[in-house]
Design a protein around this motif. Sequence first.
Motif, PDB file in Angstrom:
ATOM      1  N   MET A 145       0.825  -1.255  -0.040  1.00 29.48           N
ATOM      2  CA  MET A 145      -0.029  -0.039   0.121  1.00 29.48           C
ATOM      3  C   MET A 145       0.938   1.153   0.087  1.00 29.48           C
ATOM      4  O   MET A 145       1.955   1.476   0.756  1.00 29.48           O
ATOM      5  N   ASN A 146       0.703   2.167  -0.697  1.00 25.30           N
ATOM      6  CA  ASN A 146       1.479   3.528  -0.873  1.00 25.30           C
ATOM      7  C   ASN A 146       0.870   4.312   0.050  1.00 25.30           C
ATOM      8  O   ASN A 146      -0.362   4.832  -0.088  1.00 25.30           O
ATOM      9  N   GLU A 147       1.773   4.694   0.889  1.00 26.05           N
ATOM     10  CA  GLU A 147       1.004   5.627   2.052  1.00 26.05           C
ATOM     11  C   GLU A 147       0.588   6.957   1.531  1.00 26.05           C
ATOM     12  O   GLU A 147      -0.150   7.658   2.168  1.00 26.05           O
ATOM     13  N   MET A 148       1.083   7.392   0.381  1.00 27.38           N
ATOM     14  CA  MET A 148       0.431   8.830  -0.163  1.00 27.38           C
ATOM     15  C   MET A 148      -0.596   8.672  -0.848  1.00 27.38           C
ATOM     16  O   MET A 148      -1.232   9.478  -1.013  1.00 27.38           O
ATOM     17  N   MET A 149      -1.150   7.321  -0.938  1.00 29.72           N
ATOM     18  CA  MET A 149      -2.238   7.101  -1.694  1.00 29.72           C
ATOM     19  C   MET A 149      -3.383   7.129  -0.761  1.00 29.72           C
ATOM     20  O   MET A 149      -4.588   6.859  -1.002  1.00 29.72           O
ATOM     21  N   LEU A 150      -3.256   7.021   0.527  1.00 30.12           N
ATOM     22  CA  LEU A 150      -4.214   6.654   1.474  1.00 30.12           C
ATOM     23  C   LEU A 150      -5.064   7.797   1.754  1.00 30.12           C
ATOM     24  O   LEU A 150      -4.497   9.045   1.960  1.00 30.12           O
ATOM     25  N   PRO A 151      -6.400   7.780   1.519  1.00 30.38           N
ATOM     26  CA  PRO A 151      -7.603   8.724   1.719  1.00 30.38           C
ATOM     27  C   PRO A 151      -7.231   9.261   3.337  1.00 30.38           C
ATOM     28  O   PRO A 151      -7.079   8.448   3.904  1.00 30.38           O
ATOM     29  N   ASP A 152      -7.500  10.573   3.554  1.00 27.80           N
ATOM     30  CA  ASP A 152      -7.410  11.228   4.902  1.00 27.80           C
ATOM     31  C   ASP A 152      -8.501  10.337   5.726  1.00 27.80           C
ATOM     32  O   ASP A 152      -8.615  10.289   6.742  1.00 27.80           O
ATOM     33  N   GLU A 153      -9.624   9.925   4.920  1.00 29.80           N
ATOM     34  CA  GLU A 153     -10.747   9.485   5.762  1.00 29.80           C
ATOM     35  C   GLU A 153     -10.241   7.939   6.281  1.00 29.80           C
ATOM     36  O   GLU A 153     -10.639   7.518   7.161  1.00 29.80           O
ATOM     37  N   VAL A 154      -9.749   7.089   5.355  1.00 34.54           N
ATOM     38  CA  VAL A 154      -9.055   5.936   6.036  1.00 34.54           C
ATOM     39  C   VAL A 154      -8.177   6.216   7.260  1.00 34.54           C
ATOM     40  O   VAL A 154      -8.071   5.326   8.190  1.00 34.54           O
ATOM     41  N   TYR A 194       2.793   1.348   8.827  1.00 34.20           N
ATOM     42  CA  TYR A 194       4.131   1.363   8.607  1.00 34.20           C
ATOM     43  C   TYR A 194       4.676   0.189   8.010  1.00 34.20           C
ATOM     44  O   TYR A 194       6.162   0.386   7.748  1.00 34.20           O
ATOM     45  N   ASP A 195       3.915  -0.759   7.861  1.00 38.34           N
ATOM     46  CA  ASP A 195       4.583  -2.031   7.083  1.00 38.34           C
ATOM     47  C   ASP A 195       5.402  -2.662   7.861  1.00 38.34           C
ATOM     48  O   ASP A 195       6.580  -3.233   7.339  1.00 38.34           O
ATOM     49  N   VAL A 196       5.393  -2.746   9.164  1.00 37.06           N
ATOM     50  CA  VAL A 196       6.055  -3.526  10.086  1.00 37.06           C
ATOM     51  C   VAL A 196       5.183  -4.544  10.613  1.00 37.06           C
ATOM     52  O   VAL A 196       3.940  -4.211  10.845  1.00 37.06           O
ATOM     53  N   LYS A 197       5.915  -5.523  11.343  1.00 37.82           N
ATOM     54  CA  LYS A 197       4.922  -6.427  11.909  1.00 37.82           C
ATOM     55  C   LYS A 197       4.663  -5.815  13.429  1.00 37.82           C
ATOM     56  O   LYS A 197       5.412  -5.188  13.923  1.00 37.82           O
ATOM     57  N   PRO A 198       3.555  -6.058  14.176  1.00 41.08           N
ATOM     58  CA  PRO A 198       3.114  -5.371  15.222  1.00 41.08           C
ATOM     59  C   PRO A 198       4.139  -5.762  16.337  1.00 41.08           C
ATOM     60  O   PRO A 198       4.379  -4.988  17.155  1.00 41.08           O
ATOM     61  N   GLU A 209      -0.781  11.534  19.435  1.00 42.78           N
ATOM     62  CA  GLU A 209      -0.094  12.548  18.120  1.00 42.78           C
ATOM     63  C   GLU A 209       1.290  12.180  18.417  1.00 42.78           C
ATOM     64  O   GLU A 209       2.040  12.203  17.458  1.00 42.78           O
ATOM     65  N   HIS A 210       1.778  12.869  19.632  1.00 41.22           N
ATOM     66  CA  HIS A 210       3.174  12.884  20.001  1.00 41.22           C
ATOM     67  C   HIS A 210       3.752  11.273  19.790  1.00 41.22           C
ATOM     68  O   HIS A 210       5.127  11.351  19.360  1.00 41.22           O
ATOM     69  N   GLY A 211       3.072  10.374  20.040  1.00 42.41           N
ATOM     70  CA  GLY A 211       3.642   9.091  20.351  1.00 42.41           C
ATOM     71  C   GLY A 211       3.849   8.691  18.788  1.00 42.41           C
ATOM     72  O   GLY A 211       4.794   8.068  18.347  1.00 42.41           O
ATOM     73  N   VAL A 212       2.651   9.071  17.956  1.00 48.21           N
ATOM     74  CA  VAL A 212       3.226   8.524  16.452  1.00 48.21           C
ATOM     75  C   VAL A 212       4.292   9.111  15.894  1.00 48.21           C
ATOM     76  O   VAL A 212       5.069   8.299  15.170  1.00 48.21           O
ATOM     77  N   LEU A 213       4.665  10.324  16.080  1.00 48.34           N
ATOM     78  CA  LEU A 213       5.813  11.250  15.675  1.00 48.34           C
ATOM     79  C   LEU A 213       6.794  10.271  16.355  1.00 48.34           C
ATOM     80  O   LEU A 213       7.970  10.092  15.587  1.00 48.34           O
ATOM     81  N   MET A 214       7.055  10.209  17.516  1.00 45.42           N
ATOM     82  CA  MET A 214       8.181   9.385  18.171  1.00 45.42           C
ATOM     83  C   MET A 214       8.514   7.866  17.456  1.00 45.42           C
ATOM     84  O   MET A 214       9.585   7.665  17.298  1.00 45.42           O
ATOM     85  N   LEU A 215       7.287   7.329  17.229  1.00 46.61           N
ATOM     86  CA  LEU A 215       7.413   6.233  16.709  1.00 46.61           C
ATOM     87  C   LEU A 215       8.218   6.096  15.447  1.00 46.61           C
ATOM     88  O   LEU A 215       9.006   5.234  15.036  1.00 46.61           O
ATOM     89  N   ALA A 216       7.758   7.117  14.701  1.00 47.24           N
ATOM     90  CA  ALA A 216       8.683   7.191  13.217  1.00 47.24           C
ATOM     91  C   ALA A 216      10.117   7.338  13.464  1.00 47.24           C
ATOM     92  O   ALA A 216      10.992   6.817  12.918  1.00 47.24           O
ATOM     93  N   ASN A 217      10.383   7.989  14.575  1.00 50.34           N
ATOM     94  CA  ASN A 217      11.730   8.039  15.080  1.00 50.34           C
ATOM     95  C   ASN A 217      12.541   6.920  15.462  1.00 50.34           C
ATOM     96  O   ASN A 217      13.665   6.558  14.808  1.00 50.34           O
ATOM     97  N   VAL A 218      11.724   6.168  16.146  1.00 54.41           N
ATOM     98  CA  VAL A 218      12.459   4.789  16.762  1.00 54.41           C
ATOM     99  C   VAL A 218      12.611   3.517  15.557  1.00 54.41           C
ATOM    100  O   VAL A 218      13.355   2.798  15.495  1.00 54.41           O
ATOM    101  N   LEU A 219      11.453   3.766  14.608  1.00 56.50           N
ATOM    102  CA  LEU A 219      11.106   2.709  13.558  1.00 56.50           C
ATOM    103  C   LEU A 219      12.550   3.025  12.513  1.00 56.50           C
ATOM    104  O   LEU A 219      12.877   1.997  11.838  1.00 56.50           O
ATOM    105  N   ILE A 277       8.454   7.550   8.545  1.00 53.86           N
ATOM    106  CA  ILE A 277       8.476   9.003   8.428  1.00 53.86           C
ATOM    107  C   ILE A 277       7.358   9.725   7.665  1.00 53.86           C
ATOM    108  O   ILE A 277       6.586  10.448   8.131  1.00 53.86           O
ATOM    109  N   GLN A 278       7.248   9.066   6.285  1.00 53.11           N
ATOM    110  CA  GLN A 278       6.004   9.766   5.518  1.00 53.11           C
ATOM    111  C   GLN A 278       4.847   9.285   6.011  1.00 53.11           C
ATOM    112  O   GLN A 278       3.927  10.412   6.098  1.00 53.11           O
ATOM    113  N   VAL A 279       4.569   8.206   6.720  1.00 55.00           N
ATOM    114  CA  VAL A 279       3.136   7.919   7.054  1.00 55.00           C
ATOM    115  C   VAL A 279       2.964   8.895   8.508  1.00 55.00           C
ATOM    116  O   VAL A 279       1.863   9.235   8.715  1.00 55.00           O
ATOM    117  N   SER A 280       3.945   8.915   9.177  1.00 57.66           N
ATOM    118  CA  SER A 280       3.719   9.804  10.448  1.00 57.66           C
ATOM    119  C   SER A 280       3.397  11.202   9.909  1.00 57.66           C
ATOM    120  O   SER A 280       2.485  11.778  10.590  1.00 57.66           O
TER     121      SER A 280
END
Length: 177
Positions: free
Chosen positions: A1-10, A33-37, A89-99, A105-108
Amino acid sequence: MNEMMLPDEVLASKIYHIREHKVMLDRDLAELYDVKPIRLREQVKRNTERFPENFMFQLMDEEAEVMVSQNAIPSKKHLGGYLPYVFTEHGVLMLANVLRSDRAIQVSIRIIEIFVKMREMLSAHKDILLKLEQLERKSIGHDVDIQLIFGYLKELLNPSQEPRNMIGFTRHGETEE
């Protein structure tokens, strides 16, 4: 799935309101993020100092039950035997930094944009709600006035049937009829 193609609603449909925070489930973020949980949770455990409680917290059993009842989670069995973590919201941003992946980064960035849009919409709706409340307060005062006017109109249309004294003066010795 291309992260830039994801509609805002999704993306917006994956944001929930829990404990007075807008949050996203760890499994949804892992999918985006296309990683395993399990990999996502491992990275969080390795970097716990980056995730204070206002960035991330684990759901309690009752909260997970509510998520199941609202169909955010198909079933508790779907959770794989653990209570999910949720990220603000802050956790999502931090998650991009640790992954540390370009996709994360783009999805975050996209997710943060959605959080910002949601805040803007909420602010606009608060302004509208305030205006409606002001109008309602004004109309309540008018309702009382209108009811008073209708009361007077009813009195005029249905005059009382009591005998009334004649207006004017009478000469001495005359009687009223």
